[in-house]
Design a protein around this motif. Structure first.
Motif, PDB file in Angstrom:
ATOM      1  N   TRP A  14      31.669  45.028  28.916  1.00  0.00           N
ATOM      2  CA  TRP A  14      30.755  44.076  28.282  1.00  0.00           C
ATOM      3  C   TRP A  14      29.328  44.358  28.747  1.00  0.00           C
ATOM      4  CZ3 TRP A  14      32.105  40.498  24.687  1.00  0.00           C
ATOM      5  CH2 TRP A  14      33.444  40.154  24.572  1.00  0.00           C
ATOM      6  N   SER A  15      28.383  44.174  27.838  1.00  0.00           N
ATOM      7  CA  SER A  15      26.976  44.249  28.240  1.00  0.00           C
ATOM      8  C   SER A  15      26.171  43.314  27.335  1.00  0.00           C
ATOM      9  CB  SER A  15      26.452  45.684  28.145  1.00  0.00           C
ATOM     10  OG  SER A  15      26.424  46.106  26.804  1.00  0.00           O
ATOM     11  N   SER A  22      32.984  38.558  34.579  1.00  0.00           N
ATOM     12  CA  SER A  22      33.343  39.963  34.812  1.00  0.00           C
ATOM     13  C   SER A  22      32.937  40.756  33.576  1.00  0.00           C
ATOM     14  CB  SER A  22      34.848  40.109  35.038  1.00  0.00           C
ATOM     15  OG  SER A  22      35.212  41.476  35.086  1.00  0.00           O
ATOM     16  N   THR A  23      32.566  42.007  33.774  1.00  0.00           N
ATOM     17  CA  THR A  23      32.208  42.857  32.627  1.00  0.00           C
ATOM     18  C   THR A  23      33.330  43.809  32.257  1.00  0.00           C
ATOM     19  OG1 THR A  23      31.209  44.510  34.078  1.00  0.00           O
ATOM     20  CG2 THR A  23      29.750  42.795  33.167  1.00  0.00           C
ATOM     21  N   THR A  24      34.454  43.763  32.989  1.00  0.00           N
ATOM     22  CA  THR A  24      35.512  44.759  32.774  1.00  0.00           C
ATOM     23  C   THR A  24      36.851  44.141  32.379  1.00  0.00           C
ATOM     24  OG1 THR A  24      36.029  44.777  35.131  1.00  0.00           O
ATOM     25  CG2 THR A  24      34.439  46.424  34.322  1.00  0.00           C
ATOM     26  N   ILE A  25      36.861  42.874  31.985  1.00  0.00           N
ATOM     27  CA  ILE A  25      38.087  42.257  31.484  1.00  0.00           C
ATOM     28  C   ILE A  25      37.867  41.855  30.025  1.00  0.00           C
ATOM     29  CG2 ILE A  25      38.819  41.463  33.763  1.00  0.00           C
ATOM     30  CD1 ILE A  25      37.882  38.645  32.990  1.00  0.00           C
ATOM     31  N   LEU A  26      38.964  41.632  29.309  1.00  0.00           N
ATOM     32  CA  LEU A  26      38.866  41.343  27.880  1.00  0.00           C
ATOM     33  C   LEU A  26      38.241  39.991  27.588  1.00  0.00           C
ATOM     34  CD1 LEU A  26      39.456  42.287  25.005  1.00  0.00           C
ATOM     35  CD2 LEU A  26      41.760  41.310  25.238  1.00  0.00           C
ATOM     36  N   ASP A  27      38.544  38.993  28.403  1.00  0.00           N
ATOM     37  CA  ASP A  27      38.072  37.634  28.101  1.00  0.00           C
ATOM     38  C   ASP A  27      37.388  36.971  29.298  1.00  0.00           C
ATOM     39  OD1 ASP A  27      40.415  37.498  29.522  1.00  0.00           O
ATOM     40  OD2 ASP A  27      41.341  35.970  28.275  1.00  0.00           O
ATOM     41  N   PRO A  28      36.174  37.396  29.609  1.00  0.00           N
ATOM     42  CA  PRO A  28      35.451  36.790  30.730  1.00  0.00           C
ATOM     43  C   PRO A  28      35.000  35.366  30.405  1.00  0.00           C
ATOM     44  CG  PRO A  28      34.017  38.274  29.549  1.00  0.00           C
ATOM     45  CD  PRO A  28      35.381  38.429  28.948  1.00  0.00           C
ATOM     46  N   VAL A  29      34.740  34.615  31.441  1.00  0.00           N
ATOM     47  CA  VAL A  29      34.157  33.279  31.296  1.00  0.00           C
ATOM     48  C   VAL A  29      32.649  33.451  31.174  1.00  0.00           C
ATOM     49  CG1 VAL A  29      33.792  31.054  32.429  1.00  0.00           C
ATOM     50  CG2 VAL A  29      36.020  32.204  32.596  1.00  0.00           C
ATOM     51  N   ILE A  30      32.046  32.690  30.251  1.00  0.00           N
ATOM     52  CA  ILE A  30      30.607  32.809  29.987  1.00  0.00           C
ATOM     53  C   ILE A  30      29.899  31.539  30.422  1.00  0.00           C
ATOM     54  CG2 ILE A  30      28.858  33.088  28.204  1.00  0.00           C
ATOM     55  CD1 ILE A  30      30.969  34.423  26.504  1.00  0.00           C
TER      56      ILE A  30
END
Length: 147
Positions: A14-15, A22-30
């Motif tokens: 993710w960017s 986290s930027t490397t999991i499918l469903d991070p918390v925002i």
């Protein structure tokens, strides 16, 4: 985030990283305080990748001023409620001291100008109820018209 991807041995990126758990999991918390666009790039174990964007609109709590001066001097003439335009189906109701509704709006597309039935309301304190229509408790309080 509620992203989805299918395949074996997938890697996620993710960017930007702003506001992500986290930027490397499918469903991070925002956690965001302003509107932002994220890009998710998914790469399989053969090096093939695909990217997509998602726009996140931050719903900030309205900032409700407690006074305004609708005297047509071009300064503070309307009851401008910051961030309320993000809640398109909200309702705003304003009442006088006798409990009579003097202003009502759905969506608050036009800020209240201190009038009721095309007549200027007098100096005074008015009670308001703002229902954001999104599961949050209604915002209640008082606004003073100064002339």
């Amino acid at each position: 985030m509620n992203a989805s991807a299918t395949g074996d041995s997938l890697k996620y990126q993710w960017s930007p990283a702003i506001g992500l758990s986290s930027t490397t999991i499918l469903d991070p918390v925002i956690t965001v305080t302003k509107d932002i666009t994220y890009t998710l790039t998914v790469t399989n174990n053969k090096g093939c990748s695909v990217s997509d964007n998602v726009n996140i609109k931050a719903l900030l709590d309205p900032v409700v001023p407690n006074t305004f001066t609708p005297n047509n001097d071009g300064i503070n003439d309307k009851w401008d409620i910051k961030y309320l335009d993000s809640f398109s189906s909200c309702t705003v109701d304003v009442f006088n001291r006798n409990g009579q509704k003097v202003f009502s709006s759905i969506g608050y597309k036009t800020a209240w100008d201190g009038q009721s039935n095309n007549s200027n309301l007098p100096f005074g304190v008015y009670y308001y109820i703002i229902d954001l229509k999104n599961g949050r408790k209604p915002v209640k309080g008082y606004v003073t018209i100064i002339r």
